[in-house]
Design an enzyme around this catalytic site. Structure first.
Site, short mmCIF file in Angstrom:
data_model
loop_
_atom_site.label_atom_id
_atom_site.label_comp_id
_atom_site.label_asym_id
_atom_site.label_seq_id
_atom_site.Cartn_x
_atom_site.Cartn_y
_atom_site.Cartn_z
NE ARG A 194 -1.86 -1.78 3.44
CZ ARG A 194 -2.08 -2.09 4.72
NH1 ARG A 194 -3.31 -1.71 5.22
NH2 ARG A 194 -1.32 -2.71 5.37
CG ASP A 233 -2.26 -6.26 4.44
OD1 ASP A 233 -1.99 -6.36 3.38
OD2 ASP A 233 -2.05 -6.40 5.54
P1 4NP Z 1 1.36 -3.57 3.15
O1 4NP Z 1 1.07 -5.13 3.00
O2 4NP Z 1 1.29 -3.30 4.48
O3 4NP Z 1 0.57 -2.84 2.37
O4 4NP Z 1 2.85 -3.48 2.45
C1 4NP Z 1 1.68 -6.29 3.74
C2 4NP Z 1 3.00 -6.69 3.19
C3 4NP Z 1 3.27 -7.70 3.95
C4 4NP Z 1 2.69 -8.24 5.12
C5 4NP Z 1 1.58 -7.84 5.57
C6 4NP Z 1 1.11 -6.57 4.69
N1 4NP Z 1 3.45 -9.48 5.84
O5 4NP Z 1 2.57 -9.83 6.72
O6 4NP Z 1 4.58 -9.78 5.45
#
Ligand code: 4NP
Length: 173
Positions: free
Chosen positions: A28, A139
């Site tokens: 994001r 997410d």
């Molecule tokens: P972000 O998404 O916060 O939008 O970058 C995610 C990327 C990785 C993880 C969780 C959310 N993870 O648990 O590794």
């Protein structure tokens, strides 16, 4: 969503800095960074708005954005392939005027590390969206392609709102 943006002590400064924050800094917030960078460039403010992104977590430090995020962003004209994940730190509160969280958990984590000296705006990215009452950019990491499209859709309207806010409050006399 009704905008409740904190006071604006930075009005006299010539440069405004914006940090987008999510959990991993691979889906994001790099999407927000690339998209907002593009909108700022088009608006002629590239030299006066500094933009970055970071994650509250440390799992993906040094990695490029998730390939699904890269692909979805590129299909809309935003190349985010050169971005690399980093973790947010207390030093960011000294550097950035706007620290914008992608969801309420990110915001809680940021509030927990916020120094008392911070005089900028810490809030949710979707506060700047006029078109819905959502608080969170969901997410997309554990879901399918449609989640990445939703991220882009939500960030498009919020980015426009953020740019309008910055122009109105910092650059338009
Ligand atoms: P972000 O998404 O916060 O939008 O970058 C995610 C990327 C990785 C993880 C969780 C959310 N993870 O648990 O590794």
């Amino acid at each position: 969503m009704v905008l409740e943006i904190s006071s604006n002590p930075l009005k006299e400064e010539s440069k405004i800095s914006v940090l987008f924050v999510c959990l991993g800094n691979i889906c994001r917030s790099p999407t927000a960074e690339g998209m907002f960078r593009d909108k700022v460039l088009v608006s002629g403010l590239a030299d006066t708005v500094h933009i970055d992104s970071a994650g509250t977590g440390d799992w993906h430090i040094g990695r490029p954005p998730d390939v699904r995020a890269q692909k979805a962003a590129l299909a809309r004209g935003y190349d985010i392939s050169d971005l690399r994940a980093r973790q947010v730190s207390t030093a960011d509160f000294d550097e950035f005027d706007y620290i914008l969280a992608m969801d309420e958990q990110n915001l809680r984590d940021l509030h927990a590390m916020r120094p008392n000296t911070f005089r900028g705006h810490l809030g949710l990215m979707l506060q700047f969206s006029q078109s819905n009452d959502l608080t969170d950019v969901p997410d997309p990491y554990f879901g399918g392609e449609e989640g990445f499209q939703s991220v882009l859709d939500l960030l498009e309207t919020a980015s426009e709102g953020l740019l309008a806010h910055i122009r109105d409050h910092h650059f338009v006399k």
